[in-house]
Design a protein around this motif. Structure first.
Motif, PDB file in Angstrom:
ATOM      1  N   MET A 249       0.817  -1.210   0.000  1.00  0.00           N
ATOM      2  CA  MET A 249       0.000   0.000   0.000  1.00  0.00           C
ATOM      3  C   MET A 249       0.856   1.268   0.000  1.00  0.00           C
ATOM      4  O   MET A 249       0.579   2.222  -0.724  1.00  0.00           O
ATOM      5  CB  MET A 249      -0.937   0.010   1.215  1.00  0.00           C
TER       6      MET A 249
ATOM      7  N   ASP B 195      10.858   3.242   5.288  1.00  0.00           N
ATOM      8  CA  ASP B 195      10.694   1.845   5.694  1.00  0.00           C
ATOM      9  C   ASP B 195      11.934   1.437   6.471  1.00  0.00           C
ATOM     10  O   ASP B 195      12.885   2.215   6.587  1.00  0.00           O
ATOM     11  CB  ASP B 195      10.431   0.911   4.489  1.00  0.00           C
TER      12      ASP B 195
ATOM     13  N   GLU C 231       0.038  -4.505  10.031  1.00  0.00           N
ATOM     14  CA  GLU C 231      -1.193  -4.357  10.827  1.00  0.00           C
ATOM     15  C   GLU C 231      -0.950  -4.800  12.277  1.00  0.00           C
ATOM     16  O   GLU C 231      -1.565  -5.754  12.769  1.00  0.00           O
ATOM     17  CB  GLU C 231      -2.298  -5.184  10.146  1.00  0.00           C
TER      18      GLU C 231
ATOM     19  N   LYS D 273       2.347   0.569  15.040  1.00  0.00           N
ATOM     20  CA  LYS D 273       1.659   1.796  14.624  1.00  0.00           C
ATOM     21  C   LYS D 273       1.741   2.842  15.748  1.00  0.00           C
ATOM     22  O   LYS D 273       2.022   4.018  15.490  1.00  0.00           O
ATOM     23  CB  LYS D 273       0.200   1.498  14.254  1.00  0.00           C
TER      24      LYS D 273
HETATM   25  N1  LIG Z   1      -2.839  -4.893   1.194  1.00  0.00           N
HETATM   26  C1  LIG Z   1      -4.056  -4.415   1.142  1.00  0.00           C
HETATM   27  O1  LIG Z   1      -4.860  -4.802   0.286  1.00  0.00           O
HETATM   28  C2  LIG Z   1      -4.491  -3.327   2.085  1.00  0.00           C
HETATM   29  C3  LIG Z   1      -5.598  -2.521   1.729  1.00  0.00           C
HETATM   30  C4  LIG Z   1      -5.967  -1.479   2.565  1.00  0.00           C
HETATM   31  C5  LIG Z   1      -5.273  -1.270   3.749  1.00  0.00           C
HETATM   32  N2  LIG Z   1      -4.213  -2.084   4.089  1.00  0.00           N
HETATM   33  C6  LIG Z   1      -3.495  -1.766   5.330  1.00  0.00           C
HETATM   34  O2  LIG Z   1      -2.316  -1.064   4.983  1.00  0.00           O
HETATM   35  C7  LIG Z   1      -1.284  -1.365   5.918  1.00  0.00           C
HETATM   36  C8  LIG Z   1      -0.087  -1.903   5.172  1.00  0.00           C
HETATM   37  O3  LIG Z   1      -0.463  -3.048   4.472  1.00  0.00           O
HETATM   38  P1  LIG Z   1       0.397  -3.614   3.265  1.00  0.00           P
HETATM   39  O4  LIG Z   1      -0.460  -4.599   2.562  1.00  0.00           O
HETATM   40  O5  LIG Z   1       0.993  -2.493   2.504  1.00  0.00           O
HETATM   41  O6  LIG Z   1       1.538  -4.396   4.068  1.00  0.00           O
HETATM   42  P2  LIG Z   1       3.001  -4.794   3.596  1.00  0.00           P
HETATM   43  O7  LIG Z   1       3.394  -5.922   4.452  1.00  0.00           O
HETATM   44  O8  LIG Z   1       3.064  -4.941   2.123  1.00  0.00           O
HETATM   45  O9  LIG Z   1       3.865  -3.508   3.976  1.00  0.00           O
HETATM   46  C9  LIG Z   1       4.105  -3.115   5.287  1.00  0.00           C
HETATM   47  C10 LIG Z   1       5.442  -2.436   5.356  1.00  0.00           C
HETATM   48  O10 LIG Z   1       5.634  -2.020   6.694  1.00  0.00           O
HETATM   49  C11 LIG Z   1       6.993  -2.132   6.938  1.00  0.00           C
HETATM   50  N3  LIG Z   1       7.316  -2.186   8.347  1.00  0.00           N
HETATM   51  C12 LIG Z   1       7.406  -3.235   9.140  1.00  0.00           C
HETATM   52  N4  LIG Z   1       7.755  -2.881  10.373  1.00  0.00           N
HETATM   53  C13 LIG Z   1       7.895  -1.580  10.351  1.00  0.00           C
HETATM   54  C14 LIG Z   1       8.238  -0.631  11.322  1.00  0.00           C
HETATM   55  N5  LIG Z   1       8.550  -0.982  12.570  1.00  0.00           N
HETATM   56  N6  LIG Z   1       8.296   0.628  10.955  1.00  0.00           N
HETATM   57  C15 LIG Z   1       7.995   0.976   9.680  1.00  0.00           C
HETATM   58  N7  LIG Z   1       7.678   0.124   8.713  1.00  0.00           N
HETATM   59  C16 LIG Z   1       7.609  -1.145   9.062  1.00  0.00           C
HETATM   60  C17 LIG Z   1       7.425  -3.408   6.270  1.00  0.00           C
HETATM   61  O11 LIG Z   1       8.828  -3.417   6.078  1.00  0.00           O
HETATM   62  C18 LIG Z   1       6.617  -3.351   4.997  1.00  0.00           C
HETATM   63  O12 LIG Z   1       7.368  -2.792   3.940  1.00  0.00           O
HETATM   64  C19 LIG Z   1      -1.897  -2.326   6.929  1.00  0.00           C
HETATM   65  O13 LIG Z   1      -2.355  -1.588   8.022  1.00  0.00           O
HETATM   66  C20 LIG Z   1      -3.056  -2.936   6.158  1.00  0.00           C
HETATM   67  O14 LIG Z   1      -4.079  -3.354   7.026  1.00  0.00           O
HETATM   68  C21 LIG Z   1      -3.804  -3.095   3.265  1.00  0.00           C
END
Ligand SMILES: NC(=O)c1ccc[n+]([C@@H]2O[C@H](COP(=O)([O-])OP(=O)(O)OC[C@H]3O[C@@H](n4cnc5c(N)ncnc54)[C@H](O)[C@@H]3O)[C@@H](O)[C@H]2O)c1
Length: 375
Positions: free
Chosen positions: A13, A32, A90, A95
């Motif tokens: 995202m 990141d 998540e 967060k």
């Molecule tokens: N994938 C979807 O379809 C979708 C849709 C809407 C909302 N979301 C929400 O968006 C958020 C991210 O989801 P995603 O699918 O992009 O996940 P993802 O796993 O692809 O990306 C998450 C990123 O967070 C990073 N991360 C991990 N620990 C961290 C930290 N301590 N500090 C900073 N960054 C850190 C990871 O390295 C990773 O690059 C979640 O809250 C999810 O619920 C996801």
């Protein structure tokens, strides 16, 4: 434009959100934990920008890229920023740390947004000083293409913050819908939870099979994908975990046993090569064979009726407006018409009859509960 947007998390995202913010003229800083993740994020952004250029949406890829800065320093990402959008894993604790840091570094920011799918906005803001600036800004995957954004008011979010988030969403060329209360699943995931679980229960009760249901949804109602096709495509694991989190936080609905079983067996859909349908290999997508005539005997309203019930629940509890729910179902789920409009055109009495039938077949109390909202 010199306004700065900090995107925290460069995964699925985050990289997409960073891209659309840069395409809208903002200066973007994406953070990141590892250089490698940031490198991959920028590569993906470049590939997506190539496609936008080929379509004539942008003229200069480098001009957009010049507005995106990457960093593994959270301080640098946040410094002097006007807007923060968090899109990390998540996990509440991760967060919380980010929001605490943000309010200490940029207390004057316009808002602190979270892209969470299933955590309450109010829980993310609870321990903060600037609670009123925390708001849900829920994009859909892929953010570069999906027009919808749900803007969620947490228990502490001020009207001013909410309005700023709506304006920000529009500046990113999205269509914002407002979720006035912090309910699990917001709008789209609540609708989808109803449809997916009802469809799955109908299969478990041997009323119809997956192809019959998918076919009826696609060819009788004009849905872009069948519900099982969608579960496989986006990931059974993703839906299962979101539904479970919603249920833990008070969503009145049962999760279909088959979902749980498939999650435990690692049958996630396209990504694992098998879900409700089979695929040529892990991550290799081939459209499942869903003939138009397969659904001829199945009434799709049997599984869509609880979605209408859910929409009425959202309206009657003053969580979202009818027009926003219609918009959310068209732009978030690709329905040809809004779910409330579809329900009204089919006739709410007819929808209610199907919901009663669903309650009888499944014996699930959530459907009896939703029936009262048709009064
Ligand atoms: N994938 C979807 O379809 C979708 C849709 C809407 C909302 N979301 C929400 O968006 C958020 C991210 O989801 P995603 O699918 O992009 O996940 P993802 O796993 O692809 O990306 C998450 C990123 O967070 C990073 N991360 C991990 N620990 C961290 C930290 N301590 N500090 C900073 N960054 C850190 C990871 O390295 C990773 O690059 C979640 O809250 C999810 O619920 C996801």
């Amino acid at each position: 434009m010199n306004e700065k947007v900090s995107v925290i998390g460069a995964g699925t995202m985050g990289h997409g959100i960073a891209q659309i913010a840069a395409m809208s003229g903002f200066q973007v800083w994406i953070y990141d934990i590892k250089e490698e993740i940031l490198f991959n994020a920028i590569e993906k952004i470049k590939q997506s920008l190539e496609k936008f250029k080929a379509k004539g949406v942008i003229s200069d890829i480098n001009e957009v890229l010049s507005r995106i800065n990457k960093t593994t320093s959270l301080e640098d990402a946040l410094k002097n920023s006007n807007y923060m959008i968090e899109a990390v894993l998540e996990i509440l604790d991760i967060k919380l740390q980010i929001f605490k840091k943000a309010e200490s570094i940029i207390p004057d920011a316009e808002f602190f947004g979270t892209n969470t799918s299933s955590l309450p906005i109010s829980e993310i803001s609870r321990e903060l000083t600037l609670k009123e600036k925390v708001v849900g800004i829920h994009f859909f995957n892929p953010p570069q293409l999906m027009k919808l954004v749900e803007i969620i008011k947490g228990n502490y979010t001020s009207e001013e913050t909410l309005n700023k988030a709506v304006i920000f969403g529009k500046r990113l060329n999205k269509v914002p819908v407002i979720v006035k209360k912090d309910v699990p699943g917001f709008i789209v995931n609540r609708l989808l939870a109803r449809l997916m679980n009802a469809s799955c229960q109908i299969v478990e009760n041997n009323v119809a099979n997956i192809v019959e249901i998918d076919s009826a949804l696609k060819y009788k109602l004009g849905f872009p994908m069948g519900v099982f096709e969608l579960a496989d495509y986006s990931g059974i694991d993703v839906f299962y975990l979101v539904f479970r989190a919603m249920k833990e936080r008070g969503f009145l609905g049962s999760i279909c046993k088959t979902f749980e079983k498939m999650y435990e067996e690692g049958k996630f859909g396209v990504k694992t090569g098998e879900g409700f349908y089979k695929y040529p290999g892990k991550g290799i997508y081939k459209k499942p064979d869903i003939p138009a005539e397969a659904g001829s005997k199945f009434d799709p309203w049997l599984v869509v009726s609880p979605e209408v019930g859910e929409a009425l629940w959202l309206i009657k509890n003053d969580i979202a407006s009818e027009s926003d729910i219609n918009t959310a179902s068209m732009l978030g789920l690709g329905y040809p018409k809004g779910i409330v409009q579809m329900g009204n055109e089919f006739g709410l009495t007819n929808v209610k009859d199907r919901l009663k039938k669903l309650a009888e077949i499944t014996g699930k109390k959530e459907y009896d509960y939703l029936l009262q909202y048709f009064e």
